[in-house]
Motif scaffolding. Structure first.
Motif, PDB file in Angstrom:
ATOM      1  N   PRO A 182       0.826  -1.213   0.000  1.00 50.29           N
ATOM      2  CA  PRO A 182       0.000   0.000   0.000  1.00 50.29           C
ATOM      3  C   PRO A 182       0.861   1.265   0.000  1.00 50.29           C
ATOM      4  O   PRO A 182       1.951   1.281   0.579  1.00 50.29           O
ATOM      5  CB  PRO A 182      -0.800  -0.107   1.299  1.00 50.29           C
ATOM      6  N   ARG A 184       1.986   4.774   1.117  1.00 50.29           N
ATOM      7  CA  ARG A 184       1.898   5.689   2.265  1.00 50.29           C
ATOM      8  C   ARG A 184       1.833   7.112   1.722  1.00 50.29           C
ATOM      9  O   ARG A 184       2.668   7.500   0.897  1.00 50.29           O
ATOM     10  CB  ARG A 184       3.146   5.566   3.156  1.00 50.29           C
ATOM     11  N   VAL A 236      -5.411   5.055  -3.614  1.00 53.44           N
ATOM     12  CA  VAL A 236      -6.387   4.666  -2.592  1.00 53.44           C
ATOM     13  C   VAL A 236      -7.714   4.404  -3.310  1.00 53.44           C
ATOM     14  O   VAL A 236      -8.452   5.330  -3.633  1.00 53.44           O
ATOM     15  CB  VAL A 236      -6.576   5.788  -1.542  1.00 53.44           C
ATOM     16  N   ASP A 238     -10.522   2.932  -2.335  1.00 52.53           N
ATOM     17  CA  ASP A 238     -11.767   2.872  -1.591  1.00 52.53           C
ATOM     18  C   ASP A 238     -12.145   4.253  -1.019  1.00 52.53           C
ATOM     19  O   ASP A 238     -11.321   4.919  -0.389  1.00 52.53           O
ATOM     20  CB  ASP A 238     -11.585   1.847  -0.456  1.00 52.53           C
ATOM     21  N   ARG A 240     -14.178   5.193   1.431  1.00 56.78           N
ATOM     22  CA  ARG A 240     -14.178   5.390   2.893  1.00 56.78           C
ATOM     23  C   ARG A 240     -12.745   5.498   3.413  1.00 56.78           C
ATOM     24  O   ARG A 240     -12.406   6.322   4.264  1.00 56.78           O
ATOM     25  CB  ARG A 240     -14.914   4.235   3.581  1.00 56.78           C
ATOM     26  N   GLU A 241     -11.897   4.662   2.859  1.00 59.18           N
ATOM     27  CA  GLU A 241     -10.471   4.698   3.217  1.00 59.18           C
ATOM     28  C   GLU A 241      -9.876   6.066   2.844  1.00 59.18           C
ATOM     29  O   GLU A 241      -9.122   6.673   3.600  1.00 59.18           O
ATOM     30  CB  GLU A 241      -9.786   3.576   2.426  1.00 59.18           C
ATOM     31  N   LEU A 242     -10.268   6.543   1.661  1.00 54.19           N
ATOM     32  CA  LEU A 242      -9.760   7.837   1.199  1.00 54.19           C
ATOM     33  C   LEU A 242     -10.223   8.950   2.134  1.00 54.19           C
ATOM     34  O   LEU A 242      -9.471   9.878   2.435  1.00 54.19           O
ATOM     35  CB  LEU A 242     -10.252   8.102  -0.231  1.00 54.19           C
ATOM     36  N   ARG A 244     -10.845   8.630   5.301  1.00 50.65           N
ATOM     37  CA  ARG A 244     -10.043   8.536   6.545  1.00 50.65           C
ATOM     38  C   ARG A 244      -8.666   9.173   6.328  1.00 50.65           C
ATOM     39  O   ARG A 244      -8.155   9.884   7.184  1.00 50.65           O
ATOM     40  CB  ARG A 244      -9.912   7.073   6.998  1.00 50.65           C
ATOM     41  N   LEU A 245      -8.095   8.911   5.162  1.00 50.85           N
ATOM     42  CA  LEU A 245      -6.794   9.503   4.856  1.00 50.85           C
ATOM     43  C   LEU A 245      -6.909  11.036   4.796  1.00 50.85           C
ATOM     44  O   LEU A 245      -6.059  11.759   5.333  1.00 50.85           O
ATOM     45  CB  LEU A 245      -6.290   8.947   3.516  1.00 50.85           C
ATOM     46  N   HIS A 248      -7.014  12.381   8.207  1.00 49.10           N
ATOM     47  CA  HIS A 248      -5.693  12.293   8.827  1.00 49.10           C
ATOM     48  C   HIS A 248      -4.823  13.467   8.364  1.00 49.10           C
ATOM     49  O   HIS A 248      -4.167  14.133   9.172  1.00 49.10           O
ATOM     50  CB  HIS A 248      -5.065  10.947   8.446  1.00 49.10           C
ATOM     51  N   ARG A 271     -16.293   5.762  -5.754  1.00 49.53           N
ATOM     52  CA  ARG A 271     -15.388   6.181  -4.682  1.00 49.53           C
ATOM     53  C   ARG A 271     -15.776   7.564  -4.150  1.00 49.53           C
ATOM     54  O   ARG A 271     -15.800   7.787  -2.936  1.00 49.53           O
ATOM     55  CB  ARG A 271     -13.944   6.201  -5.199  1.00 49.53           C
ATOM     56  N   GLU A 278     -19.308   8.837   3.814  1.00 47.38           N
ATOM     57  CA  GLU A 278     -18.510   8.761   5.030  1.00 47.38           C
ATOM     58  C   GLU A 278     -18.397  10.146   5.681  1.00 47.38           C
ATOM     59  O   GLU A 278     -18.427  10.284   6.900  1.00 47.38           O
ATOM     60  CB  GLU A 278     -17.124   8.211   4.670  1.00 47.38           C
TER      61      GLU A 278
END
Ligand code: B12
Ligand code: SF4
Length: 578
Positions: A182, A184, A236, A238, A240-242, A244-245, A248, A271, A278
């Motif tokens: 993945p 970073r 990225v 997904d 939801r993952e995006l 969260r990123l 962050h 996406r 989200e």
């Protein structure tokens, strides 16, 4: 049918030749790596560059004709930080060095030096490669970035490897790491030193979010699409993952604004919708600067964009007098741009000048059309056939590529790098300059338009009954933005391009004051400071011109350690850039 196939019919096929081993670092231990952008000063006529090739997004190709009102900021060379962040090796990133600073850095000793460059910076990359060989003859020299697409670049710049396309995977595999691990994502500001009229834009710079690279639409002129194999490579995938990123990055930056560096963010509709879901579920009202094609914008929906917190949307209008790109077929741009601005979403419309079908007669129709859309910002570019694109191959195959135009001129702001049937160099440049001027005189400065969009969006949302929490948050954000921009309106009026802009700026300021009340003491102070700073900037521009150079940034990454902050070698850079 090829001769190889004919032979294969008669004899059993030989085993396919073994794929060459991917290049690998063979030295002892972990190599010390230097990743660098090209050296400055930028935007000056010298042995390696041209004055038109300014190292700024807006001042280079969007607001360059707007004098003191031009939006000024520098973007980092993000690709370098992405690669560094994803390597388990000691890496130094050197951004915006001077030639001297680069040499000094080489003397520290490195095993691998990677140079990132784009086509117009070819001569700088070649000079840097020469310096690497001189100071570090044993170092492995890697070329990457869009300049790597130049045909035969390995012959033109002696080096060990040329990396075309995505670089994180290549560098990982070179170091024996898994290329598919993945990605970073680094935490970085999108720009440094954002100012208008010499007045620093308040607040922190938005964080940069790069969801992926490339675009599957493959418009014939598009460098990024072709460079990344005419497809989209998500970092990225997904939504939801995006999200969260994104949170962050926003947390680490201390600001909820993000600049999404993705060529066509809304094309990955699932996406983008999951990202929005989200966002609403967590009630975190991030705001986004986006790039997207018109068809994807319409498919996603303007109202969804409001909910998503779109602040600025970059759309390619390209040209409408010739054949339309698939992404623009059936799009009613006047309606789309007005709908976006009415909802508080600023629009940057991008327009191509000197396409093949353009003539001195019909090109004005395209300019009038895009200016008539009244977007907040317009990018005008001369059509440049950039390596690896379908357009480049076409111009090359038809013998139209101009060998007399050095790569340093392949930036789209002065010359055409191919022989146009109807425009010579002087005419192309005249048309381009006049287009910028027309936009400025007709539509006023972009900062005025940005203020107007925020105001219009706020008015629209305020009128909408039954606003839910998301729309209420968007209304509040537009109110803040309107007030913030409005503090510059007296300065806009003072330095207006014409009486029309002066009157519009004053009228908008009065309307905003009626809605939000008279500015209190803090805002009055800000307004006075803006006037003083603008006067200082005007004097500076008159005396020494408006060119500014980005500060040299040095970031040292140690494997296993938390991501470092960039150290600015500002004083040194200023001294050296002279
Ligand atoms: C940010 C940006 C800028 C910034 C520059 C920041 C800087 N410090 O250099 C600004 C706004 C100033 C700018 C200006 C210009 N830019 Co510009 N810019 C971009 C943009 C929008 C994003 C680049 C980015 O960060 N992408 C995200 C990162 C992650 O991707 P990446 O940089 O491509 O890096 C990846 C790979 O290329 C590779 N890689 C990159 N470097 C290296 C190095 C090594 C060693 C290795 C192994 C791999 C590698 O790995 C990375 C990860 O996958 C791109 C378009 C785009 N969406 O990509 C255009 C783009 C790069 N720019 C381009 C151009 C032409 C220009 C201008 C001439 C203006 C113009 N005509 O568009 C000016 C020139 C300024 C100058 N004096 O040099 C072209 C390049 C075309 C080409 N074939 O060379 C692009 C592709 C846009 C386009 N027109 O299609 N730009
Ligand atoms: S839609 Fe935009 S990013 Fe995609 S290929 Fe066309 S010009 Fe490039």
């Amino acid at each position: 049918m090829t001769s190889t196939t004919q032979i294969a019919e008669k004899t059993p096929s030989p085993p396919p030749p073994a794929a060459p081993d991917p290049p690998r670092w063979r030295g002892p231990g972990s190599p010390r790596i230097l990743l660098t952008g090209v050296f400055g000063p930028y935007g000056v006529d010298d042995a390696w560059g041209r004055k038109e090739n300014v190292m700024e997004l807006f001042h280079n190709q969007v607001t360059r004709g707007q004098g003191l009102a031009s939006l000024r900021l520098h973007h980092r060379s993000f690709g370098l930080y992405f690669i560094a962040e994803n390597l388990d090796a000691p890496v130094t990133v050197l951004d915006f060095p001077t030639r001297r600073r680069f040499e000094r850095e080489l003397r520290r000793g490195y095993d691998v030096v990677g140079i990132s460059f784009i086509t117009p910076n070819f001569a700088k990359a070649r000079e840097m490669a020469r310096l690497v060989r001189r100071h570090l003859p044993r170092a492995t020299l890697v070329l990457g970035g869009h300049g790597a697409a130049i045909e035969g670049v390995e012959r033109l710049i002696p080096c060990d490897h040329v990396v075309r396309g995505e670089g994180i995977g290549w560098m990982r595999s070179f170091l024996g790491q898994s290329p598919d691990a993945p990605v970073r994502h680094p935490v970085l500001p999108v720009n440094e030193g954002h100012s208008i009229f010499g007045v620093r834009v308040p607040g922190r710079a938005p964080g940069i979010l790069v969801p992926g690279v490339g675009c599957g639409n493959a418009c014939d002129f598009c460098s990024t699409s072709h460079y990344f194999g005419k497809r989209y490579t998500p970092f990225v995938p997904d939504g939801r993952e995006l999200f969260r990123l994104a949170c962050h990055i926003a947390d680490r930056r201390g600001d909820d604004a993000l600049f999404v560096m993705d060529e066509n963010f809304l094309k990955e509709k699932r996406r983008a919708l999951d990202f929005l879901d989200e966002m609403e579920r967590r009630r975190r009202w991030l705001t986004l600067h986006l790039f997207s094609s018109a068809d994807s914008v319409l498919d996603f929906g303007v109202d969804n964009l409001v909910r998503l917190g779109a602040h600025l949307l970059w759309i390619g209008v390209e040209s409408l007098t010739g054949p339309r790109y698939a992404k623009n077929r059936g799009v009613d741009f006047p309606e789309l741009v007005a709908a976006l601005r009415d909802r508080g979403i600023s629009v940057l419309a991008s327009s191509i000048l000197c396409a093949e079908h353009h003539t001195p007669q019909n090109i004005q129709q395209d300019i009038d059309y895009v200016v008539g859309l009244e977007p907040d910002l317009i990018q005008f570019m001369l059509l440049t056939a950039l390596p690896v694109t379908a357009m480049y191959q076409d111009r090359r195959d038809r013998g139209l590529l101009r060998r007399d135009v050095p790569f340093a001129e392949w930036h789209g702001q002065k010359l055409l790098n191919w022989r146009h049937p109807a425009f010579d160099d002087a005419e192309a440049e005249t048309v381009l300059r006049a287009a910028f001027r027309q936009d400025y005189e007709v539509n006023s400065s972009s900062i005025y338009r940005l203020a107007e969009t925020a105001w219009r969006g706020h008015a629209t949302l305020s009128r909408r009954p039954g606003r839910d929490e998301c729309l209420e948050a968007r209304r509040r954000q537009l109110a803040e933005r309107t007030v913030c921009y409005s503090d510059l309106l007296p300065v806009v009026a003072r330095y207006a391009v014409n009486e029309r802009e002066r009157q519009r700026a004053l009228a908008l300021d009065r309307r905003i004051e009626r809605e939000f009340g008279r500015p209190g003491a803090v805002r009055q102070l800000r307004r006075t400071a803006a006037r003083v700073l603008a006067a200082r900037w005007a004097l500076r521009v008159r005396l020494v011109g408006d060119m500014t150079q980005p500060r040299t940034l040095i970031t040292r990454y140690t494997p296993g350690a938390a991501a470092p902050a960039a150290a600015a070698a500002g004083a040194l850079a200023r001294e050296d850039h002279r």
